[in-house]
Design an enzyme around this catalytic site. Structure first.
Site, mmCIF file in Angstrom:
data_model
loop_
_atom_site.group_PDB
_atom_site.id
_atom_site.type_symbol
_atom_site.label_atom_id
_atom_site.label_comp_id
_atom_site.label_asym_id
_atom_site.label_seq_id
_atom_site.Cartn_x
_atom_site.Cartn_y
_atom_site.Cartn_z
ATOM 1 N N CYS A 1 0.885 -1.164 0.000
ATOM 2 C CA CYS A 1 0.000 0.000 0.000
ATOM 3 C C CYS A 1 0.920 1.210 0.000
ATOM 4 C CB CYS A 1 -0.835 -0.005 1.276
ATOM 5 S SG CYS A 1 -1.689 1.555 1.602
ATOM 6 N N TYR B 1 -6.764 6.394 7.110
ATOM 7 C CA TYR B 1 -8.047 5.677 7.015
ATOM 8 C C TYR B 1 -8.749 5.547 8.369
ATOM 9 C CZ TYR B 1 -7.494 4.687 2.105
ATOM 10 O OH TYR B 1 -7.379 4.833 0.748
HETATM 11 C C1 G6P Z 1 -4.250 5.738 -1.092
HETATM 12 C C2 G6P Z 1 -4.441 4.325 -0.655
HETATM 13 C C3 G6P Z 1 -4.671 3.428 -1.840
HETATM 14 C C4 G6P Z 1 -5.823 3.935 -2.656
HETATM 15 C C5 G6P Z 1 -5.616 5.375 -3.045
HETATM 16 C C6 G6P Z 1 -6.906 5.919 -3.652
HETATM 17 O O1 G6P Z 1 -3.027 5.862 -1.739
HETATM 18 O O2 G6P Z 1 -3.365 3.823 0.077
HETATM 19 O O3 G6P Z 1 -4.941 2.139 -1.375
HETATM 20 O O4 G6P Z 1 -5.964 3.153 -3.824
HETATM 21 O O5 G6P Z 1 -5.287 6.172 -1.947
HETATM 22 O O6 G6P Z 1 -6.634 6.957 -4.530
HETATM 23 P P1 G6P Z 1 -7.749 7.460 -5.551
HETATM 24 O O7 G6P Z 1 -7.082 8.538 -6.319
HETATM 25 O O8 G6P Z 1 -8.124 6.287 -6.423
HETATM 26 O O9 G6P Z 1 -8.897 7.929 -4.720
HETATM 27 MN MN MN Z 2 -3.673 1.624 0.239
#
Ligand code: G6P
Ligand code: MN
Length: 417
Positions: A166, A240
């Site tokens: 992640c 989160y």
């Molecule tokens: C963060 C999280 C990822 C997720 C991303 C969403 O980096 O760690 O797991 O996919 O945010 O980004 P987005 O631009 O798709 O909302």
């Molecule tokens: Mn993530």
């Protein structure tokens, strides 16, 4: 020489992997980059752009593309997976259905995250099982969300070598760089919990503990949680944790916006893809920096370097617990600091986890294990039990309403049910 395969190469993030491989070309002799996707149109556009981009970067590498998964996986040394089953259309439903009940509607968290897992796990198990045959010594580098559940499914049900990542694993480094101007290699910390459910403590710079002032500056970059809360906890929660510690406020905030994040991402994607399709363009589109996954390629290629060149590297990885976190079962996949080198991934000792988060971590892991089993078995009862165990859902009447609705909205993507 390395064969590097990207599964879900139509993803906007693909050029970042290329850029990172280019930066490390001295130590990583990549012979072939194989792009695989199920969407032919996006794959063609991406392959065209990647060839222009590689030329611009001065890379000498064979860039190929295919719609054939076996061909993509055959003999691959590293397989980076970044798929989105059902695309952003399904992401928006993951967000909107729980929101109807005033529950967190989010891509990886809560009931929506479970549906993403249901759609994704069968596809990822297929990739992993094919790798057992076609690239048994290869490494699966997973960025497909929800990465903790995907990694748990792959480690429990296949023999593939998987590292679940992640972008959050290097957030404290990013925060220290932004707030104090300190480079990544000087910052260390303890990192413990699950994907998107973790806590950062004992931050050091050049091996000495940060001062209180430095701690607050670093923590202050994590604007999704209240700084007063961070002070109270004494550790930095993952961004989160906003959905757990500020639930009502966040749900109201999401509901007050004209668009969900998924709808915003659909607009951004259009912008990004128009730029990729432009035959005269050989630069990464600016809109890409508005996506949350930026910086992930640095970690992914850092992993490749650690394995391929046998360089001991401390990284945050999703791995089976095997005793690292005392109050969780051995098979539970946890997101913790690990040492990576040619021999693979060895979890580092997990410092004491603050007592106040034992319950949350345990409850969310309880949900995750049931959700993984439900996704593998196509088991509706376990899907209900998973949501009953989830601290963001929990109520029986909500579970009985949500499950049929979520299954119906995803039925095209759930062959196991
Ligand atoms: C963060 C999280 C990822 C997720 C991303 C969403 O980096 O760690 O797991 O996919 O945010 O980004 P987005 O631009 O798709 O909302
Ligand atoms: Mn993530």
């Amino acid at each position: 020489d390395i064969k590097f395969t990207i599964v879900g190469a139509g993803s906007s993030y693909t050029p970042e992997l290329l850029e990172e491989l280019s930066q490390r070309r001295e130590e990583l002799p990549v012979r072939e980059i194989m792009l695989y996707d199920i969407n032919e149109e996006r794959l063609d556009i991406m392959a065209g752009f990647c060839k222009r981009f590689a030329k611009h970067l001065g890379m000498e590498v064979d860039i190929k593309s295919t719609l054939d998964l076996d061909k993509a996986l055959y003999g691959a040394d590293f397989v980076d997976t970044q798929i989105r089953v059902g695309g952003n259309r399904q992401r928006v439903l993951d967000e909107k259905i729980p929101l109807k009940y005033h529950l967190v509607g989010q891509e990886t968290t809560g009931a929506g995250g479970m549906m993403k897992a249901m759609r994704t796990i069968p596809v990822m198990l297929d990739v992993a099982r094919k790798m057992e045959e076609l690239s048994p010594t290869g490494w699966l580098i997973n960025y497909t969300n929800p990465t903790g559940l995907v990694t748990e499914a792959v480690t429990r049900y296949t023999k593939a070598n998987i590292a679940g990542f992640c972008s959050g694993g290097i957030f404290p480094k990013m925060w220290a760089k932004r707030s104090l101007g300190i480079s990544y290699d000087r910052v260390q910390y303890d990192y413990a919990g699950l994907n998107h459910m973790n806590f950062i403590s004992n931050i050091t710079i050049d091996g000495r503990p940060v001062t209180e002032d430095e701690f607050l500056k670093i923590a202050g970059e994590n604007t999704d949680v209240d700084l007063e809360l961070v002070k109270l906890l004494g550790v930095i929660p993952s961004p989160y944790l906003q959905y757990y510690y500020h639930t009502t406020e966040k749900v109201n905030k999401i509901l007050s916006r004209p668009r969900t994040r998924g709808e915003e991402v659909m607009l951004l994607e259009k912008e990004v893809y128009d730029a990729y399709a432009d035959q005269n363009n050989f630069l990464k589109p600016a809109a890409l920096s508005k996506r949350g996954g930026g910086g992930y390629s640095e970690v992914a290629i850092g992993f490749v370097n650690a394995i391929y060149n046998n360089i001991d590297t401390a990284m945050v990885v999703n791995v089976p617990n095997n005793g690292a976190i005392k109050f969780l079962p051995d098979t539970a996949v946890v997101e913790i600091g690990c040492l990576v080198n040619k021999r693979g991934i060895s979890p580092l000792n997990v410092a004491n986890i603050p007592e106040m988060c034992w319950g949350l971590i345990s409850a969310v892991k309880n949900y995750e294990q049931l959700a993984v089993e439900s996704a593998v078995e196509g088991n509706v009862r376990k899907a209900k039990l998973a949501l009953l165990a989830h601290p963001l859902v929990r109520e029986y009447d909500l579970v009985e309403k949500l499950i049929p609705e979520l299954l119906e909205a995803n039925k095209m993507y759930l062959p196991q049910f």
